[in-house]
Write a protein that holds these residues in place. Sequence first.
Motif, PDB file in Angstrom:
ATOM      1  N   HIS A  97      -2.060  10.751  -2.585  1.00 16.77           N
ATOM      2  CA  HIS A  97      -3.212  10.930  -2.170  1.00 16.77           C
ATOM      3  C   HIS A  97      -3.823  11.731  -3.463  1.00 16.77           C
ATOM      4  O   HIS A  97      -3.311  13.329  -3.313  1.00 16.77           O
ATOM      5  N   VAL A 121      -4.767   6.663  -2.112  1.00 16.89           N
ATOM      6  CA  VAL A 121      -5.742   7.777  -1.484  1.00 16.89           C
ATOM      7  C   VAL A 121      -7.202   8.630  -2.389  1.00 16.89           C
ATOM      8  O   VAL A 121      -6.316   9.751  -2.247  1.00 16.89           O
ATOM      9  N   VAL A 226      -7.550   3.298  -1.751  1.00 16.77           N
ATOM     10  CA  VAL A 226      -8.216   3.855  -0.775  1.00 16.77           C
ATOM     11  C   VAL A 226     -10.131   4.693  -1.821  1.00 16.77           C
ATOM     12  O   VAL A 226      -9.182   5.323  -1.636  1.00 16.77           O
ATOM     13  N   ILE A 254     -14.219   2.544   2.313  1.00 16.91           N
ATOM     14  CA  ILE A 254     -13.925   3.057   3.999  1.00 16.91           C
ATOM     15  C   ILE A 254     -15.372   4.532   4.603  1.00 16.91           C
ATOM     16  O   ILE A 254     -15.330   4.930   4.239  1.00 16.91           O
ATOM     17  N   CYS A 257     -16.842   8.347   6.097  1.00 13.36           N
ATOM     18  CA  CYS A 257     -15.581   9.984   5.615  1.00 13.36           C
ATOM     19  C   CYS A 257     -15.875   9.984   3.814  1.00 13.36           C
ATOM     20  O   CYS A 257     -16.447   9.692   3.054  1.00 13.36           O
ATOM     21  N   PRO A 261      -9.468  10.285   4.660  1.00 14.67           N
ATOM     22  CA  PRO A 261      -9.583   8.992   5.556  1.00 14.67           C
ATOM     23  C   PRO A 261      -9.229   8.547   7.128  1.00 14.67           C
ATOM     24  O   PRO A 261      -9.333   8.694   7.322  1.00 14.67           O
ATOM     25  N   TRP A 262      -7.803   9.360   7.011  1.00 15.59           N
ATOM     26  CA  TRP A 262      -7.457   9.589   7.979  1.00 15.59           C
ATOM     27  C   TRP A 262      -7.488  10.473   8.678  1.00 15.59           C
ATOM     28  O   TRP A 262      -7.160  10.148  10.050  1.00 15.59           O
ATOM     29  N   PHE A 269      -8.916   3.567   8.616  1.00 21.71           N
ATOM     30  CA  PHE A 269      -8.134   4.194   7.382  1.00 21.71           C
ATOM     31  C   PHE A 269      -6.303   3.083   7.819  1.00 21.71           C
ATOM     32  O   PHE A 269      -5.830   2.970   6.973  1.00 21.71           O
TER      33      PHE A 269
END
Length: 278
Positions: A97, A121, A226, A254, A257, A261-262, A269
């Motif tokens: 991430h 991510v 992502v 996505i 967001c 995103p999670w 996600f």
Amino acid sequence: MPYFGSIDGTRLYYDVIGDEDLPPLVVLAGGPARHPEYLGDLAGLSTVRSLVVLHQRGVGRSEPSPEAETACWPELAEDVEALRDALGLERIALLGHSAGTRVALSYAARYPDRTERLCLVTPPATWLVPVPSDAAAIVESHRGEPWFDAFDTARTRFTDALSARDLIDLFPVIAPIGWARWDDTARAHEKIGAWNAEAQDLFSATVDAADLRARLAAVSGDVLVVAGEQDGVTGLAPVVALAEIFPAGRAAVIAGCGHYPWVEQPEEFSRVVREHLA
């Protein structure tokens, strides 16, 4: 306790989240040098993979690096390789991430044959792809929100900061640009996972971007990038472009967001990442 020795003997730690009988997913936090607890279980990914979450050198329960040269992000790839060996795996699935994606990219470039699949991510990507950032436009779209004036006042100090400690002190004011909605959920999440200033100061490094892109083109495993549609930290266009470097790369954008995103869109996600890991 899940400790292991890296190539120079530095004692590093990793969390195991989920059922250890599930296939492992090695996870690299961002920050840089942020305690990985802010990742949680990544919107329930621990139900399909055993999350092996590495603590960066000098962060959490991991020892600091004895030499600065081994603590910059390209060399942190060697800690991932030592972890792979400690886990007894021939190949690894790797998720990074934010700043952790730099380490993931370094690992994939150095060890393409040991990278089963890669998930990046919300990666900062302007340093690697020749695509102008649209982050400023995303940030500007928030003008008029209650937090914006304080951010606007602080942004010059953030740009001119000379040390990680200076940056960390400004994070509470800068943080809203990483969210589509600066609400109670966002504010609570930003309080999770402290940064380590010493490790952060050692993280930066200069690399030959063209050479790195060429080496990443040899990564044959599936790569998912992502992107948060409203990520004012990274922008959107450069993140999407990053996927094009890889032979089997694809981008998932996505909506609704930003940089996490999670947290903001956990169901979407989870769907796109689970599909990638299946």
